[in-house]
Write a protein that holds these residues in place. Structure first.
Motif, mmCIF file in Angstrom:
data_model
loop_
_atom_site.group_PDB
_atom_site.id
_atom_site.type_symbol
_atom_site.label_atom_id
_atom_site.label_comp_id
_atom_site.label_asym_id
_atom_site.label_seq_id
_atom_site.Cartn_x
_atom_site.Cartn_y
_atom_site.Cartn_z
ATOM 1 N N ILE A 84 0.858 -1.184 0.000
ATOM 2 C CA ILE A 84 0.000 0.000 0.000
ATOM 3 C C ILE A 84 0.894 1.233 0.000
ATOM 4 C CG2 ILE A 84 -1.792 1.273 1.234
ATOM 5 C CD1 ILE A 84 -2.661 -1.359 2.507
ATOM 6 N N PRO A 85 0.800 2.081 -1.014
ATOM 7 C CA PRO A 85 1.627 3.289 -1.022
ATOM 8 C C PRO A 85 1.341 4.163 0.198
ATOM 9 C CG PRO A 85 0.586 2.926 -3.167
ATOM 10 C CD PRO A 85 -0.049 1.967 -2.210
ATOM 11 N N GLY A 86 2.322 4.971 0.569
ATOM 12 C CA GLY A 86 2.182 5.800 1.756
ATOM 13 C C GLY A 86 1.028 6.781 1.694
ATOM 14 N N ASP A 87 0.644 7.197 0.477
ATOM 15 C CA ASP A 87 -0.416 8.203 0.356
ATOM 16 C C ASP A 87 -1.797 7.573 0.165
ATOM 17 O OD1 ASP A 87 -0.129 7.267 -2.226
ATOM 18 O OD2 ASP A 87 -0.250 9.237 -3.165
ATOM 19 N N ARG A 88 -1.894 6.245 0.418
ATOM 20 C CA ARG A 88 -3.184 5.588 0.283
ATOM 21 C C ARG A 88 -3.439 4.709 1.501
ATOM 22 N NH1 ARG A 88 -3.153 2.971 -5.656
ATOM 23 N NH2 ARG A 88 -5.198 2.229 -4.960
ATOM 24 N N THR A 89 -4.703 4.389 1.728
ATOM 25 C CA THR A 89 -5.059 3.479 2.819
ATOM 26 C C THR A 89 -5.488 2.123 2.281
ATOM 27 O OG1 THR A 89 -7.368 4.233 2.839
ATOM 28 C CG2 THR A 89 -5.812 5.386 4.276
ATOM 29 N N ASN A 90 -5.584 2.001 0.957
ATOM 30 C CA ASN A 90 -6.033 0.745 0.390
ATOM 31 C C ASN A 90 -5.598 0.636 -1.068
ATOM 32 O OD1 ASN A 90 -8.036 2.444 -0.976
ATOM 33 N ND2 ASN A 90 -9.072 2.429 1.001
ATOM 34 N N ILE A 91 -5.497 -0.589 -1.536
ATOM 35 C CA ILE A 91 -5.262 -0.871 -2.943
ATOM 36 C C ILE A 91 -6.145 -2.054 -3.315
ATOM 37 C CG2 ILE A 91 -2.920 0.051 -3.165
ATOM 38 C CD1 ILE A 91 -1.855 -2.751 -2.649
ATOM 39 N N TRP A 642 -13.142 -8.376 -6.128
ATOM 40 C CA TRP A 642 -13.173 -7.953 -4.722
ATOM 41 C C TRP A 642 -11.782 -7.874 -4.118
ATOM 42 C CZ3 TRP A 642 -17.401 -5.754 -4.624
ATOM 43 C CH2 TRP A 642 -18.548 -6.302 -5.182
ATOM 44 N N ARG A 643 -10.752 -8.021 -4.934
ATOM 45 C CA ARG A 643 -9.362 -7.940 -4.455
ATOM 46 C C ARG A 643 -9.107 -6.592 -3.788
ATOM 47 N NH1 ARG A 643 -7.025 -8.438 -9.234
ATOM 48 N NH2 ARG A 643 -6.597 -6.227 -9.520
ATOM 49 N N VAL A 644 -8.657 -6.627 -2.517
ATOM 50 C CA VAL A 644 -8.389 -5.382 -1.799
ATOM 51 C C VAL A 644 -7.411 -5.641 -0.664
ATOM 52 C CG1 VAL A 644 -10.326 -5.671 -0.198
ATOM 53 C CG2 VAL A 644 -9.445 -3.373 -0.648
ATOM 54 N N LYS A 645 -6.578 -4.669 -0.397
ATOM 55 C CA LYS A 645 -5.690 -4.674 0.763
ATOM 56 C C LYS A 645 -5.829 -3.313 1.418
ATOM 57 C CE LYS A 645 -1.068 -6.305 2.013
ATOM 58 N NZ LYS A 645 0.203 -6.836 1.457
ATOM 59 N N MET A 646 -6.061 -3.293 2.739
ATOM 60 C CA MET A 646 -6.435 -2.048 3.414
ATOM 61 C C MET A 646 -5.698 -1.920 4.742
ATOM 62 S SD MET A 646 -10.363 -0.776 4.236
ATOM 63 C CE MET A 646 -10.785 -0.790 2.491
ATOM 64 N N LYS A 647 -5.320 -0.690 5.079
ATOM 65 C CA LYS A 647 -4.734 -0.425 6.390
ATOM 66 C C LYS A 647 -5.734 -0.792 7.490
ATOM 67 C CE LYS A 647 -0.699 1.621 5.490
ATOM 68 N NZ LYS A 647 -0.484 3.037 5.837
ATOM 69 N N GLU A 648 -5.210 -1.281 8.611
ATOM 70 C CA GLU A 648 -6.095 -1.742 9.673
ATOM 71 C C GLU A 648 -7.001 -0.619 10.178
ATOM 72 O OE1 GLU A 648 -6.011 -3.661 14.174
ATOM 73 O OE2 GLU A 648 -4.319 -4.031 12.819
ATOM 74 N N GLU A 649 -6.457 0.580 10.353
ATOM 75 C CA GLU A 649 -7.279 1.693 10.850
ATOM 76 C C GLU A 649 -8.447 1.964 9.901
ATOM 77 O OE1 GLU A 649 -2.963 2.684 12.034
ATOM 78 O OE2 GLU A 649 -4.025 1.729 10.358
ATOM 79 N N ALA A 650 -8.154 1.950 8.599
ATOM 80 C CA ALA A 650 -9.194 2.202 7.609
ATOM 81 C C ALA A 650 -10.219 1.075 7.611
ATOM 82 C CB ALA A 650 -8.576 2.356 6.224
ATOM 83 N N MET A 651 -9.743 -0.166 7.748
ATOM 84 C CA MET A 651 -10.663 -1.303 7.772
ATOM 85 C C MET A 651 -11.588 -1.239 8.982
ATOM 86 S SD MET A 651 -11.810 -4.047 6.364
ATOM 87 C CE MET A 651 -10.612 -4.715 5.202
ATOM 88 N N ARG A 652 -11.041 -0.907 10.142
ATOM 89 C CA ARG A 652 -11.884 -0.818 11.335
ATOM 90 C C ARG A 652 -12.925 0.295 11.185
ATOM 91 N NH1 ARG A 652 -10.451 -3.658 15.824
ATOM 92 N NH2 ARG A 652 -8.461 -4.787 15.743
ATOM 93 N N ASN A 653 -12.515 1.395 10.600
ATOM 94 C CA ASN A 653 -13.445 2.495 10.340
ATOM 95 C C ASN A 653 -14.558 2.037 9.405
ATOM 96 O OD1 ASN A 653 -14.666 4.958 9.976
ATOM 97 N ND2 ASN A 653 -12.854 5.996 9.184
ATOM 98 N N ARG A 654 -14.173 1.314 8.341
ATOM 99 C CA ARG A 654 -15.156 0.850 7.360
ATOM 100 C C ARG A 654 -16.138 -0.141 7.980
ATOM 101 N NH1 ARG A 654 -13.629 1.293 1.904
ATOM 102 N NH2 ARG A 654 -15.619 0.269 1.467
ATOM 103 N N VAL A 655 -15.644 -1.071 8.766
ATOM 104 C CA VAL A 655 -16.534 -2.064 9.374
ATOM 105 C C VAL A 655 -17.547 -1.381 10.295
ATOM 106 C CG1 VAL A 655 -16.646 -4.051 10.941
ATOM 107 C CG2 VAL A 655 -14.898 -3.967 9.153
ATOM 108 N N ALA A 656 -17.123 -0.307 10.953
ATOM 109 C CA ALA A 656 -18.013 0.409 11.878
ATOM 110 C C ALA A 656 -19.074 1.230 11.165
ATOM 111 C CB ALA A 656 -17.187 1.322 12.790
ATOM 112 N N PRO A 659 -21.979 -0.007 4.983
ATOM 113 C CA PRO A 659 -22.921 -1.118 4.812
ATOM 114 C C PRO A 659 -22.421 -2.221 3.884
ATOM 115 C CG PRO A 659 -23.655 0.762 3.535
ATOM 116 C CD PRO A 659 -22.477 1.234 4.348
ATOM 117 N N HIS A 660 -21.174 -2.133 3.432
ATOM 118 C CA HIS A 660 -20.570 -3.192 2.627
ATOM 119 C C HIS A 660 -19.617 -4.010 3.495
ATOM 120 C CE1 HIS A 660 -21.603 0.092 -0.116
ATOM 121 N NE2 HIS A 660 -21.736 -0.811 -1.069
ATOM 122 N N ALA A 661 -19.677 -5.318 3.384
ATOM 123 C CA ALA A 661 -18.701 -6.167 4.064
ATOM 124 C C ALA A 661 -17.339 -5.994 3.401
ATOM 125 C CB ALA A 661 -19.139 -7.630 3.984
ATOM 126 N N PRO A 662 -16.243 -6.287 4.097
ATOM 127 C CA PRO A 662 -14.932 -6.265 3.450
ATOM 128 C C PRO A 662 -14.906 -7.200 2.235
ATOM 129 C CG PRO A 662 -14.686 -6.417 5.830
ATOM 130 C CD PRO A 662 -16.144 -6.593 5.544
#
Length: 700
Positions: A84-91, A642-656, A659-662
């Motif tokens: 994941i590039p430094g300027d992104r939270t997901n790819i 559905w291929r995705v890799k996400m920073k943990e902070e961003a993933m926790r925010n998204r799950v909270a 309305p889309h599952a990871p």
């Protein structure tokens, strides 16, 4: 800020009704019109044209059994090596295409900006000067907070709470944030008319739980939020930052306490509450309704739909309980935080440090050109969209997509006919709705008019305010007018798709019609697994737990028999239980209730797309390409989108909040319910993706 509640493929939309797009689609078909038949075409044509499989073989992880985790089998090789590039939270599939679209828009902006002597007022001048205004950091640093000082002065001069709540309306017109979000949308129970609506708003943190959860992560976020406010005050040269930070957190916490939670706000029935404007004072006596609605241009309407009435009445209590000075501090903060990315470099950086780095784990701020491109695309979306379509969307793509949509529609009709849990009466209503789906593909036929918008190269904040004012004026102008069935709510360069229940439309912008979703060079199987499942997903929203409340004309009404609705609800409950069991981290599971609508969309999309693919073969065997059968290519095509890799902070925010599952669980969740997947890969009891037949969910 206005709220449009529609169901999207990748993210919920909280968007301006007038900040998007439009197309004229075919007239809705009459109820008795039969569902279109699948176009006949030879299955072997793909081999003769030497089409590819469309599968990214380098991403496969053969150490994973497809029966145990098909998502990791298809994407695991990529997940092991992708950075994941430094300027992104997901790819991933969605996010990489969005980066590509931004690069494409950048080229358009640069080409326009290179042109000398652009005519003032022309679309080209507006694009070039808006981008220049954003990129001119030197001027922004010199200006400081001068561009927002008149608004800050006005807030300081508000004499009483009646003036405070009237200012809520004025602030929104100018693009600011307040506790109430007013918007225009078709009336959900009379889709032939536009109605005014109010939605809860007014929080800096992502969702109400962030203000109350006592887990260490949330406690730390609140502490850092207070520090952030104080820093922003200091950088802006505003006094009493430490006290202001405490006041703002306390007031936002009081507002958050009245908010409905993320599950409640999904409920279309609960959020439809029509009030007579003359009765609003009874609901919320501390809100100056006359001043508020007049500022918004909504004062001539007899009725208004309040989406969360208890929030509005609760907000009235909060207004009464907090001092005039507290509310001025809150409004000052809202003006500062909503403007920060368009002010000095220091304010912009601090804004990033909290909202992107702390909340989402983004290590570095994006290069300014990327944010400048997004600014232009968000403000002048269809100006850029016209050129984007000419450069990046071929007529063949629209033709192929139209065929796919009609094939999916036909397959959906056949599936409805075969349902064993639905009565004939409900099937008739369901097929009527299906026949009236209005597909929009690629781009609008009628482009948005920006002729009244003034853009200056040395006035970034002014540009944003004028754009917000124009957007709001265009939205309010809809009141009393016929419904514009050609309006779009995404630009052509947006990588996403959506279903809009009050217009019963499914919409696919040009930018998503690229690999891995849609590949003109690939044989049909991977396209049915990719964009076909996306089409089916959006159709599925018309029949998910909320979309199923709307009929073919876009009206929210009960078209189900009591027994069928009970069976449908039970199937939804089983899907909730399935997704509740998916573990994102050791301490965090998917919220099956929050994600129910999207999970129904994914399951419906994959199921119907597979059925449409098999129907398109006309009884013939699919060709074997790159050693893969058609069924294998279909399922792999579905999983790779559905291929995705996400920073943990961003993933926790998204799950909270989302309305889309990871992506991982969107892939395996749908496939775990499909008997055809079990047959293709020999999934049996003991395999990790195995669900006992009685626990597999088939809705549509």
């Amino acid at each position: 800020m206005k709220k449009l509640v529609i169901s999207g493929l990748c993210a919920s939309l909280i968007a301006s009704l007038s900040a998007c797009n439009s197309e004229k689609a075919p007239e809705p078909q009459a109820a008795e019109t039969p569902v279109p038949q699948v176009a006949k075409k030879p299955a072997a044509a793909a081999v003769e044209q030497a089409l590819t499989s469309g599968i990214d073989f380098e991403n496969i992880d053969k150490s994973v059994r497809p029966q145990d985790d098909f998502y990791l089998y298809v994407n695991g090789g990529w997940l092991k090596t992708a950075e994941i590039p430094g300027d992104r939270t997901n790819i991933g599939a969605f996010y990489d295409l969005r980066e590509k679209a931004r690069e494409d828009v950048k080229a358009i902006i640069e080409d326009v900006s290179a042109t000398e002597n652009l005519e003032m007022g022309s679309d080209e001048q507006k694009v070039a000067d808006l981008y220049r205004a954003f990129m001119d950091v030197e001027t922004l640093n010199k200006l400081g907070i001068k561009p927002i000082q008149p608004t800050l002065d006005k807030i300081a001069g508000l004499k009483d709470k009646a003036a405070i709540t009237a200012f809520f309306g004025e602030s929104q017109v100018n693009g600011g944030g307040t506790p109430l979000a007013f918007y225009i949308n078709p009336d959900a129970k009379d889709s032939t008319r536009y109605a005014t609506h109010i939605w809860q708003y007014g929080l800096s943190l992502p969702e109400k739980d962030y203000y109350f959860n006592e887990e260490e992560r949330f406690v730390n976020i609140r502490a850092k939020f207070v520090e952030h406010i104080e820093k922003m005050y200091d950088l802006a040269g505003l006094p009493n930052g430490k006290q202001a930070a405490k006041t703002i957190l306390a007031l936002e916490t009081a507002i958050a306490e009245k908010h409905w939670d993320v599950v409640e706000v999904r409920d279309s029935t609960k959020t439809y509450n029509k009030y007579q404007v003359k009765d609003l004072a009874k609901l919320a006596p501390n809100i100056n309704w006359d001043g508020y609605l007049k500022a918004l241009g909504g004062d001539k309407q007899a009725d208004i739909i309040i989406n969360q009435p208890s929030f509005v009445s609760g907000l009235s209590e909060v207004i009464g309980a907090h001092s005039l000075e507290d509310w001025k501090t809150y409004l000052t903060w809202n003006e500062l935080t909503h403007s920060a990315s368009n002010l000095t470099e220091a304010l912009d950086t601090e804004n990033f440090e909290f909202f992107s780095k702390t909340l989402n784990g983004q290590a570095e701020q994006e290069p300014r050109w990327k944010r400048g491109v997004s600014s232009v695309s968000n403000t002048l979306g269809e100006v850029v969209g016209k050129v984007y379509v000419k450069r990046h969307f071929v007529p063949e793509a629209k033709k192929r997509m139209t065929e796919l949509v009609e094939n999916l529609r036909s397959a959906y009709g056949a599936s409805i006919d075969s349902l064993d849990w639905m009565s004939d009466a409900t099937k008739v209503a369901a097929k009527d709705k299906l026949a009236k789906f209005n597909p929009k593909i690629g781009y609008p036929d009628k482009w948005k008019d920006y002729s009244k918008l003034t853009i200056a190269a040395d006035d970034l904040i002014g540009n944003k305010v004028r754009a917000a004012q124009l957007s709001h004026a265009q939205s309010v102008a809809k009141l009393g007018q016929p419904i514009d069935k050609g309006e779009w709510f995404m630009t052509p360069q947006t990588v996403n798709a959506y279903y809009n229940p009050t217009m019963n439309e499914i919409v696919f912008p040009a930018a998503i019609l690229q690999p891995p979703f849609f590949n003109l060079a690939a044989e049909d199987a991977v396209n049915y697994g990719g964009i076909g499942a996306v089409i089916g997903h959006e159709m599925g929203h018309g029949f998910d737990d909320q979309g199923a409340k709307f009929d073919g004309e876009g009206n929210m009404r009960d078209w189900w028999t009591e027994e069928d609705l009970k069976a449908f609800t039970e199937k939804g409950a089983a899907l909730i239980a399935q997704y509740d069991g998916y573990q994102v981290y050791d301490d965090l599971n998917v919220n099956g209730e929050l994600t129910l609508g999207e999970n129904i969309g994914d399951l419906s999309g994959a199921t119907i797309a597979y059925k449409a693919y098999k129907m398109s073969l006309n009884g013939k065997e699919a060709p074997v390409i790159d050693g893969l059968t058609g069924d294998e290519r279909f399922f792999m095509g579905f999983s790779q989108i559905w291929r995705v890799k996400m920073k943990e902070e961003a993933m926790r925010n998204r799950v909270a909040t989302d309305p889309h599952a990871p992506g991982h669980f969107r892939a395996i969740g749908a496939l775990s319910n499909m008997p055809e997947f079990y047959e293709t890969y020999g999934v049996k009891e003991g395999d990790k993706m195995y669900l006992p037949p009685e626990k597999r969910v088939k809705i549509w």
